[in-house]
Design a protein around this motif. Structure first.
Motif, PDB file in Angstrom:
ATOM      1  N   ASN A  79     -12.250  13.501  89.494  1.00  0.00           N
ATOM      2  CA  ASN A  79     -11.168  14.118  88.723  1.00  0.00           C
ATOM      3  C   ASN A  79     -10.887  13.327  87.440  1.00  0.00           C
ATOM      4  O   ASN A  79     -10.641  13.913  86.378  1.00  0.00           O
ATOM      5  N   VAL A  80     -10.890  12.011  87.530  1.00  0.00           N
ATOM      6  CA  VAL A  80     -10.649  11.188  86.340  1.00  0.00           C
ATOM      7  C   VAL A  80     -11.765  11.405  85.317  1.00  0.00           C
ATOM      8  O   VAL A  80     -11.510  11.551  84.111  1.00  0.00           O
ATOM      9  N   ALA A  81     -13.010  11.467  85.776  1.00  0.00           N
ATOM     10  CA  ALA A  81     -14.133  11.675  84.859  1.00  0.00           C
ATOM     11  C   ALA A  81     -14.044  13.040  84.193  1.00  0.00           C
ATOM     12  O   ALA A  81     -14.249  13.174  82.972  1.00  0.00           O
ATOM     13  N   LEU A  82     -13.709  14.070  84.957  1.00  0.00           N
ATOM     14  CA  LEU A  82     -13.585  15.404  84.372  1.00  0.00           C
ATOM     15  C   LEU A  82     -12.429  15.451  83.374  1.00  0.00           C
ATOM     16  O   LEU A  82     -12.516  16.126  82.341  1.00  0.00           O
ATOM     17  N   GLY A  83     -11.346  14.754  83.674  1.00  0.00           N
ATOM     18  CA  GLY A  83     -10.222  14.702  82.731  1.00  0.00           C
ATOM     19  C   GLY A  83     -10.624  14.030  81.431  1.00  0.00           C
ATOM     20  O   GLY A  83     -10.233  14.457  80.343  1.00  0.00           O
ATOM     21  N   GLY A  84     -11.425  12.971  81.502  1.00  0.00           N
ATOM     22  CA  GLY A  84     -11.888  12.297  80.289  1.00  0.00           C
ATOM     23  C   GLY A  84     -12.777  13.198  79.451  1.00  0.00           C
ATOM     24  O   GLY A  84     -12.656  13.247  78.225  1.00  0.00           O
ATOM     25  N   VAL A  85     -13.678  13.935  80.097  1.00  0.00           N
ATOM     26  CA  VAL A  85     -14.552  14.860  79.354  1.00  0.00           C
ATOM     27  C   VAL A  85     -13.718  15.942  78.681  1.00  0.00           C
ATOM     28  O   VAL A  85     -13.939  16.293  77.517  1.00  0.00           O
ATOM     29  N   GLY A  86     -12.733  16.469  79.394  1.00  0.00           N
ATOM     30  CA  GLY A  86     -11.864  17.498  78.809  1.00  0.00           C
ATOM     31  C   GLY A  86     -11.068  16.958  77.635  1.00  0.00           C
ATOM     32  O   GLY A  86     -10.906  17.630  76.610  1.00  0.00           O
ATOM     33  N   PHE A  87     -10.583  15.720  77.750  1.00  0.00           N
ATOM     34  CA  PHE A  87      -9.814  15.115  76.659  1.00  0.00           C
ATOM     35  C   PHE A  87     -10.683  14.950  75.412  1.00  0.00           C
ATOM     36  O   PHE A  87     -10.243  15.228  74.294  1.00  0.00           O
ATOM     37  N   LEU A  88     -11.921  14.520  75.599  1.00  0.00           N
ATOM     38  CA  LEU A  88     -12.823  14.370  74.450  1.00  0.00           C
ATOM     39  C   LEU A  88     -13.108  15.712  73.800  1.00  0.00           C
ATOM     40  O   LEU A  88     -13.197  15.816  72.569  1.00  0.00           O
ATOM     41  N   ALA A  89     -13.260  16.755  74.591  1.00  0.00           N
ATOM     42  CA  ALA A  89     -13.506  18.085  74.034  1.00  0.00           C
ATOM     43  C   ALA A  89     -12.301  18.560  73.236  1.00  0.00           C
ATOM     44  O   ALA A  89     -12.444  19.169  72.174  1.00  0.00           O
ATOM     45  N   VAL A  90     -11.103  18.259  73.724  1.00  0.00           N
ATOM     46  CA  VAL A  90      -9.887  18.698  73.025  1.00  0.00           C
ATOM     47  C   VAL A  90      -9.689  17.921  71.733  1.00  0.00           C
ATOM     48  O   VAL A  90      -9.221  18.462  70.736  1.00  0.00           O
ATOM     49  N   CYS A  91     -10.045  16.630  71.725  1.00  0.00           N
ATOM     50  CA  CYS A  91      -9.846  15.808  70.521  1.00  0.00           C
ATOM     51  C   CYS A  91     -10.596  16.377  69.320  1.00  0.00           C
ATOM     52  O   CYS A  91     -10.070  16.410  68.207  1.00  0.00           O
ATOM     53  N   GLY A  92     -11.828  16.828  69.538  1.00  0.00           N
ATOM     54  CA  GLY A  92     -12.587  17.420  68.433  1.00  0.00           C
ATOM     55  C   GLY A  92     -11.894  18.661  67.890  1.00  0.00           C
ATOM     56  O   GLY A  92     -11.789  18.855  66.677  1.00  0.00           O
ATOM     57  N   GLY A  93     -11.396  19.491  68.792  1.00  0.00           N
ATOM     58  CA  GLY A  93     -10.678  20.696  68.363  1.00  0.00           C
ATOM     59  C   GLY A  93      -9.394  20.365  67.630  1.00  0.00           C
ATOM     60  O   GLY A  93      -9.052  21.011  66.636  1.00  0.00           O
ATOM     61  N   LEU A  94      -8.673  19.339  68.091  1.00  0.00           N
ATOM     62  CA  LEU A  94      -7.439  18.950  67.399  1.00  0.00           C
ATOM     63  C   LEU A  94      -7.727  18.406  66.010  1.00  0.00           C
ATOM     64  O   LEU A  94      -6.969  18.642  65.062  1.00  0.00           O
ATOM     65  N   LEU A  95      -8.819  17.658  65.877  1.00  0.00           N
ATOM     66  CA  LEU A  95      -9.197  17.147  64.565  1.00  0.00           C
ATOM     67  C   LEU A  95      -9.487  18.293  63.601  1.00  0.00           C
ATOM     68  O   LEU A  95      -9.023  18.286  62.451  1.00  0.00           O
ATOM     69  N   LEU A  96     -10.232  19.302  64.067  1.00  0.00           N
ATOM     70  CA  LEU A  96     -10.508  20.462  63.223  1.00  0.00           C
ATOM     71  C   LEU A  96      -9.228  21.227  62.908  1.00  0.00           C
ATOM     72  O   LEU A  96      -9.057  21.720  61.794  1.00  0.00           O
ATOM     73  N   LEU A  97      -8.325  21.328  63.872  1.00  0.00           N
ATOM     74  CA  LEU A  97      -7.077  22.054  63.657  1.00  0.00           C
ATOM     75  C   LEU A  97      -6.217  21.366  62.599  1.00  0.00           C
ATOM     76  O   LEU A  97      -5.682  22.025  61.702  1.00  0.00           O
ATOM     77  N   THR A  98      -6.090  20.045  62.660  1.00  0.00           N
ATOM     78  CA  THR A  98      -5.285  19.341  61.656  1.00  0.00           C
ATOM     79  C   THR A  98      -5.931  19.440  60.279  1.00  0.00           C
ATOM     80  O   THR A  98      -5.230  19.575  59.273  1.00  0.00           O
ATOM     81  N   THR A  99      -7.266  19.404  60.214  1.00  0.00           N
ATOM     82  CA  THR A  99      -7.950  19.563  58.926  1.00  0.00           C
ATOM     83  C   THR A  99      -7.683  20.952  58.357  1.00  0.00           C
ATOM     84  O   THR A  99      -7.416  21.107  57.158  1.00  0.00           O
ATOM     85  N   PHE A 100      -7.735  21.968  59.204  1.00  0.00           N
ATOM     86  CA  PHE A 100      -7.480  23.340  58.758  1.00  0.00           C
ATOM     87  C   PHE A 100      -6.044  23.486  58.256  1.00  0.00           C
ATOM     88  O   PHE A 100      -5.795  24.126  57.229  1.00  0.00           O
ATOM     89  N   ILE A 101      -5.083  22.891  58.961  1.00  0.00           N
ATOM     90  CA  ILE A 101      -3.673  22.991  58.535  1.00  0.00           C
ATOM     91  C   ILE A 101      -3.471  22.290  57.190  1.00  0.00           C
ATOM     92  O   ILE A 101      -2.762  22.796  56.319  1.00  0.00           O
ATOM     93  N   ALA A 102      -4.096  21.129  56.994  1.00  0.00           N
ATOM     94  CA  ALA A 102      -3.966  20.420  55.715  1.00  0.00           C
ATOM     95  C   ALA A 102      -4.567  21.243  54.581  1.00  0.00           C
ATOM     96  O   ALA A 102      -3.978  21.346  53.483  1.00  0.00           O
ATOM     97  N   ALA A 103      -5.728  21.864  54.803  1.00  0.00           N
ATOM     98  CA  ALA A 103      -6.354  22.681  53.760  1.00  0.00           C
ATOM     99  C   ALA A 103      -5.503  23.907  53.448  1.00  0.00           C
ATOM    100  O   ALA A 103      -5.358  24.300  52.280  1.00  0.00           O
ATOM    101  N   LEU A 104      -4.936  24.525  54.468  1.00  0.00           N
ATOM    102  CA  LEU A 104      -4.089  25.699  54.260  1.00  0.00           C
ATOM    103  C   LEU A 104      -2.825  25.326  53.489  1.00  0.00           C
ATOM    104  O   LEU A 104      -2.392  26.064  52.583  1.00  0.00           O
ATOM    105  N   THR A 105      -2.255  24.170  53.781  1.00  0.00           N
ATOM    106  CA  THR A 105      -1.069  23.704  53.039  1.00  0.00           C
ATOM    107  C   THR A 105      -1.408  23.479  51.576  1.00  0.00           C
ATOM    108  O   THR A 105      -0.629  23.864  50.672  1.00  0.00           O
TER     109      THR A 105
END
Length: 154
Positions: A79-105
């Motif tokens: 469970n801990v390993a799967l949580g770490g993999v999920g967290f890494l997958a989400v981090c990439g998406g959050l990075l793209l989301l913040t970049t998109f919000i900055a460009a839109l602003t």
């Protein structure tokens, strides 16, 4: 335990051997649960040492379920390993989301500045391109008007 006991009944003494039943120790620690048999059990007959025959149903004790083999890796570690993999997958998406919000602003800010420049230029053209009349403004001709009996006459 199996000792002769003397009983007195109807005026004479009778010697008899009394058998006291002893419960059998269960083969497993789990309590037996009452349940309906899946089929009709077979009838078993037992001959006692004194020659009597006891007939009854044979009871098969419940077999405990086999122990499940422990996995090589604990469930918590998986469970801990799967949580770490999920967290890494989400981090990439959050990075793209913040970049998109900055460009839109930045885009919205540039559009607001462009609108202000165009509108300000249009106002400047209106002010500085007044034809031959340097006074500017709108000319209104005012005439003498007469109001009689709630009617307007010009």
């Amino acid at each position: 335990m199996n000792e002769p006991t003397t009983y007195r009944s109807a005026g004479y003494d009778t010697a008899a051997v009394v058998h006291h039943p002893a419960p059998l120790a269960p083969a497993h620690a789990m309590p037996l649960l009452p349940m309906q048999p899946g089929s009709i059990p077979s009838v078993a007959s037992v001959v006692l040492p004194d020659g009597r025959v006891v007939t009854g149903y044979a009871i098969n004790p419940m077999q405990p379920e086999p122990a499940v083999a422990k996995p090589a890796v604990s469930r918590a570690a998986v469970n801990v390993a799967l949580g770490g993999v999920g967290f890494l997958a989400v981090c990439g998406g959050l990075l793209l989301l913040t970049t998109f919000i900055a460009a839109l602003t930045a885009l919205i800010t540039q559009l607001i500045i462009l609108a202000a420049v165009i509108f300000g230029g249009w106002i400047a053209v209106q002010i500085f391109s007044a034809g031959g009349d340097r006074r500017g403004g709108t000319t209104v001709n005012i005439r003498k008007a007469v109001i009689k009996r709630n009617r307007f006459y010009s």
